[in-house]
Structure formats: structure tokens, C-alpha cells
Design an enzyme around this catalytic site. Structure first.
Site, PDB file in Angstrom:
ATOM      1  N   SER A 168      50.108  99.259 -45.754  1.00  0.00           N
ATOM      2  CA  SER A 168      49.975 100.147 -44.758  1.00  0.00           C
ATOM      3  C   SER A 168      50.405  99.674 -43.540  1.00  0.00           C
ATOM      4  O   SER A 168      50.723  98.805 -43.862  1.00  0.00           O
ATOM      5  CB  SER A 168      48.805 101.149 -44.462  1.00  0.00           C
ATOM      6  N   TYR A 228      40.588 100.685 -41.106  1.00  0.00           N
ATOM      7  CA  TYR A 228      40.729 101.021 -42.360  1.00  0.00           C
ATOM      8  C   TYR A 228      41.869  99.826 -42.241  1.00  0.00           C
ATOM      9  O   TYR A 228      42.190  99.204 -43.263  1.00  0.00           O
ATOM     10  CB  TYR A 228      41.761 102.547 -42.666  1.00  0.00           C
TER      11      TYR A 228
HETATM   12  N1  LIG Z   1      50.111 109.210 -46.521  1.00  0.00           N
HETATM   13  C1  LIG Z   1      50.923 108.081 -46.193  1.00  0.00           C
HETATM   14  O1  LIG Z   1      51.011 108.532 -45.051  1.00  0.00           O
HETATM   15  C2  LIG Z   1      49.887 106.969 -46.521  1.00  0.00           C
HETATM   16  C3  LIG Z   1      50.413 105.716 -45.408  1.00  0.00           C
HETATM   17  C4  LIG Z   1      49.632 104.366 -45.755  1.00  0.00           C
HETATM   18  C5  LIG Z   1      49.553 104.239 -47.137  1.00  0.00           C
HETATM   19  N2  LIG Z   1      48.628 105.402 -47.637  1.00  0.00           N
HETATM   20  C6  LIG Z   1      48.352 104.233 -48.822  1.00  0.00           C
HETATM   21  O2  LIG Z   1      48.725 105.136 -49.834  1.00  0.00           O
HETATM   22  C7  LIG Z   1      47.624 105.051 -51.331  1.00  0.00           C
HETATM   23  C8  LIG Z   1      48.267 106.341 -51.491  1.00  0.00           C
HETATM   24  O3  LIG Z   1      47.569 107.670 -51.062  1.00  0.00           O
HETATM   25  P1  LIG Z   1      48.066 109.797 -50.602  1.00  0.00           P
HETATM   26  O4  LIG Z   1      48.859 108.950 -49.052  1.00  0.00           O
HETATM   27  O5  LIG Z   1      48.747 109.377 -52.134  1.00  0.00           O
HETATM   28  O6  LIG Z   1      46.931 110.022 -50.903  1.00  0.00           O
HETATM   29  P2  LIG Z   1      45.798 111.225 -51.673  1.00  0.00           P
HETATM   30  O7  LIG Z   1      44.950 111.391 -50.819  1.00  0.00           O
HETATM   31  O8  LIG Z   1      47.852 112.112 -51.510  1.00  0.00           O
HETATM   32  O9  LIG Z   1      46.289 110.533 -52.763  1.00  0.00           O
HETATM   33  C9  LIG Z   1      45.143 109.579 -52.844  1.00  0.00           C
HETATM   34  C10 LIG Z   1      44.534 109.250 -54.733  1.00  0.00           C
HETATM   35  O10 LIG Z   1      43.743 108.176 -54.466  1.00  0.00           O
HETATM   36  C11 LIG Z   1      42.289 108.376 -55.117  1.00  0.00           C
HETATM   37  N3  LIG Z   1      41.490 108.411 -54.747  1.00  0.00           N
HETATM   38  C12 LIG Z   1      40.988 107.834 -53.207  1.00  0.00           C
HETATM   39  N4  LIG Z   1      39.202 107.195 -53.680  1.00  0.00           N
HETATM   40  C13 LIG Z   1      39.591 106.905 -54.563  1.00  0.00           C
HETATM   41  C14 LIG Z   1      38.840 106.161 -55.391  1.00  0.00           C
HETATM   42  N5  LIG Z   1      37.628 105.062 -55.027  1.00  0.00           N
HETATM   43  N6  LIG Z   1      38.640 105.745 -56.978  1.00  0.00           N
HETATM   44  C15 LIG Z   1      39.914 106.476 -57.499  1.00  0.00           C
HETATM   45  N7  LIG Z   1      40.797 106.969 -56.936  1.00  0.00           N
HETATM   46  C16 LIG Z   1      40.589 107.382 -55.446  1.00  0.00           C
HETATM   47  C17 LIG Z   1      42.309 110.838 -54.542  1.00  0.00           C
HETATM   48  O11 LIG Z   1      41.615 110.837 -55.825  1.00  0.00           O
HETATM   49  C18 LIG Z   1      43.594 110.977 -54.995  1.00  0.00           C
HETATM   50  O12 LIG Z   1      44.580 111.094 -55.724  1.00  0.00           O
HETATM   51  C19 LIG Z   1      46.669 104.923 -50.146  1.00  0.00           C
HETATM   52  O13 LIG Z   1      45.802 103.648 -50.354  1.00  0.00           O
HETATM   53  C20 LIG Z   1      46.604 104.914 -48.628  1.00  0.00           C
HETATM   54  O14 LIG Z   1      46.104 104.434 -47.388  1.00  0.00           O
HETATM   55  C21 LIG Z   1      49.468 106.051 -47.702  1.00  0.00           C
END
Ligand SMILES: NC(=O)c1ccc[n+]([C@@H]2O[C@H](COP(=O)([O-])OP(=O)(O)OC[C@H]3O[C@@H](n4cnc5c(N)ncnc54)[C@H](O)[C@@H]3O)[C@@H](O)[C@H]2O)c1
Length: 260
Positions: A141, A154
Site C-alpha cells: 500500500s 496497518y
Molecule cells: N482500496 C485501496 O484503496 C487500497 C489501497 C492500498 C492497498 N490496498 C490493499 O489491497 C488489498 C485488497 O483490498 P481491496 O481494497 O480490494 O479490499 P476489499 O475489501 O474490496 O477486498 C478484500 C478481500 O479480502 C478478503 N479478506 C479479508 N481478510 C481476509 C482473510 N483474513 N483471509 C482471506 N481473505 C480475506 C475480504 O473478504 C475481501 O473479499 C488489501 O491488502 C489492501 O490493504 C487497498
């Protein structure tokens, strides 16, 4: 089709970035194992892939549990015969200053984001190393590149993922495995919405307002990104076009972390 005959394992593939990437892998010919703690969302992604003519299986599990990594890897091998790509994407957000972060909160963030990435990678390497081929992409991230307010647990977990990536890229390149890390900024997903709702609540404004203010003040491109704009980088990094990229930490953030 760049990935015909290959198999990809995507954690957190039921939503957001993981879902977009799982469907992008499948659209490019890969068979996909979709792992998610939310079994229904994983099955929905699998249905979407199969309806489009692709191959996929769903695994329900918490990546913080060692059983999930073992189950996901053995099911992928059983169904598709190999694991060529691993996208360590599942993660949990946590918004709190350190004094309001309990030991249980801290442990959960580290167990999912860092330990989950470690366990899934270890299980996949058992398959990739003997084959002398594999590409691992870790999802950190912008929060891993610099500190973010009210985000100590985080941010620390994501910084750990960046260094884990670097270590893996040193240790396993000679075994034919490339490891890279992406650092998304603000990507429109349910996680981003939850994050901004909480930040907004602390300021007494709506989540959408908090997001808008953040974008205007911090993102040179003046917009949030889409999950598809992250997925296309992940699939590029897995493709032969990226065959000399190893140990890279790649922001996908519209310039958010380029500077002040
Ligand atoms: N969206 C953003 O702005 C952003 C920015 C930087 C990093 N990220 C990272 O991207 C990744 C995906 O995030 P997203 O934004 O698509 O979120 P999201 O909430 O849309 O999707 C995350 C998915 O991970 C699953 N999940 C959560 N905990 C879990 C676990 N313990 N075991 C298995 N599955 C699990 C959830 O059920 C969900 O389906 C994350 O690691 C997040 O930190 C997202």
C-alpha cells in the site's frame, strides 16, 4: 492470451482488487484459485469467471490460518496441476492511533497482512522452487511507503510486506522465481469506502466528502483509481514482458507518493 496453461492463486479474490485481478488472469487464459474468508464472494468471482468461459475454483479460508495456505495450494495443484502465479492480495485495514490499538487489534492486522502473506508464499514456494518457475506479487500500500496518520498497525504491516518482497526477490531469483510488490494508493473498493467512512466520522463529515477532500489535496491526477487499473499491473508483472523485473516496489497511485 498470455497465460494459457498457467495457474494463478489470488487471495482476497472475492472483492475489489482481488476480484478484478482474478477475472483479469482468467480472461488472459489462466486457471484461477480464488481464496477468500468470505466464501460467498469467492464463489461469485468463480461464477463470473466460469460464465465468461474460464476455469476457477473457490477456497473459503482465513489467510491468517496455516490450514488455508496448505488447502489453497493443494487444491490448486489437484485441480490445475501447478501454481505459476501467486497474488498475495488479501488484507485488512485498521484505523486507529496506537494508544487505541489493543494487542488483539495489532495481532489481527499483523496475522492477516504479514503472517498471511508469509504463510501463503511459503506454501506456494514449495511448488514453485522444484519447478524453477513462479511469479509472486505482494499487495502492500502507499501506507507501506510512508507513515499515515491513525494507521500505525496497518502502515507497519504494509511496510513489512515491502521488505518481505525484497528479501524473497534476493533469495529465490536463482530458483526462477520473481517477486514484486505493488503499492496502490486510493482505489475505489469496499475497503476504501470503509476506510473513508471511518476517517470522515472522525472529522464529522461523510466518507465520500473525506475521500473527495483527500483526492483534491493529495493526488496529482485528481481522481481515485479503479481495481482494473491495479489488476492490469499485476498481470503485466506476471507476464513475460516483465521477465527482468524482480524486487520492484511499484506505486499505483496517480502520483500520491511522488512528493508533497
Ligand atoms: N482500496 C485501496 O484503496 C487500497 C489501497 C492500498 C492497498 N490496498 C490493499 O489491497 C488489498 C485488497 O483490498 P481491496 O481494497 O480490494 O479490499 P476489499 O475489501 O474490496 O477486498 C478484500 C478481500 O479480502 C478478503 N479478506 C479479508 N481478510 C481476509 C482473510 N483474513 N483471509 C482471506 N481473505 C480475506 C475480504 O473478504 C475481501 O473479499 C488489501 O491488502 C489492501 O490493504 C487497498
Amino acid at each position: 492470451m498470455r497465460f494459457t496453461g498457467k495457474a494463478a492463486l489470488v487471495t482476497g479474490g472475492g472483492s475489489g482488487i482481488g476480484r478484478a485481478t482474478a477475472t483479469a488472469f482468467a480472461a488472459d487464459g489462466a486457471a484461477v484459485c480464488v481464496v477468500d474468508i468470505d466464501g460467498e464472494s469467492a464463489s461469485n468471482t468463480v461464477s463470473e469467471i466460469k460464465n465468461a468461459g474460464g476455469q476457477a475454483i473457490a477456497i473459503t479460508g482465513d489467510i491468517a490460518s496455516p490450514d488455508t495456505a496448505n488447502n489453497a495450494v493443494s487444491s490448486t495443484i489437484k485441480n490445475f496441476g501447478s501454481i505459476d502465479f501467486l497474488f498475495n492480495n488479501a488484507g485488512v485495514e485498521f484505523i486507529s492511533p496506537l494508544m487505541e490499538t489493543s494487542v488483539a487489534d495489532w495481532d489481527r492486522v499483523m496475522d492477516v497482512n504479514m503472517k498471511g502473506t508469509y504463510m501463503m508464499t511459503k506454501a506456494a514456494l514449495e511448488v514453485m522452487v522444484p519447478k524453477k518457475f513462479g511469479v509472486i506479487i505482494n499487495n502492500a500500500s502507499d501506507a507501506g511507503l510512508r507513515g499515515i496518520k491513525v494507521n500505525a498497525a496497518y502502515s507497519s504491516s504494509k511496510a513489512g510486506i515491502i521488505h518481505l518482497t525484497r528479501s524473497l526477490s534476493l533469495d529465490y531469483a536463482s530458483s526462477g522465481i520473481r517477486t514484486n510488490c505493488i503499492c496502490p494508493g486510493c482505489i475505489r473498493t469496499p475497503l476504501c469506502e470503509r476506510f473513508n467512512a471511518e476517517v470522515g466520522a472522525r472529522k464529522g463529515i461523510s466518507g465520500e466528502q473525506a475521500l473527495q477532500e483527500f483526492v483534491e489535496a493529495n493526488i496529482p491526477m485528481q481522481r481515485v483509481g479503479t481495481p482494473e487499473e491495479v489488476a492490469s499491473v499485476v498481470t503485466f508483472l506476471c507476464s513475460e514482458d516483465a521477465r527482468y523485473i524482480n524486487g520492484a516496489i511499484i506505486p499505483i497511485d496517480g502520483g500520491l507518493t511522488a512528493g508533497m
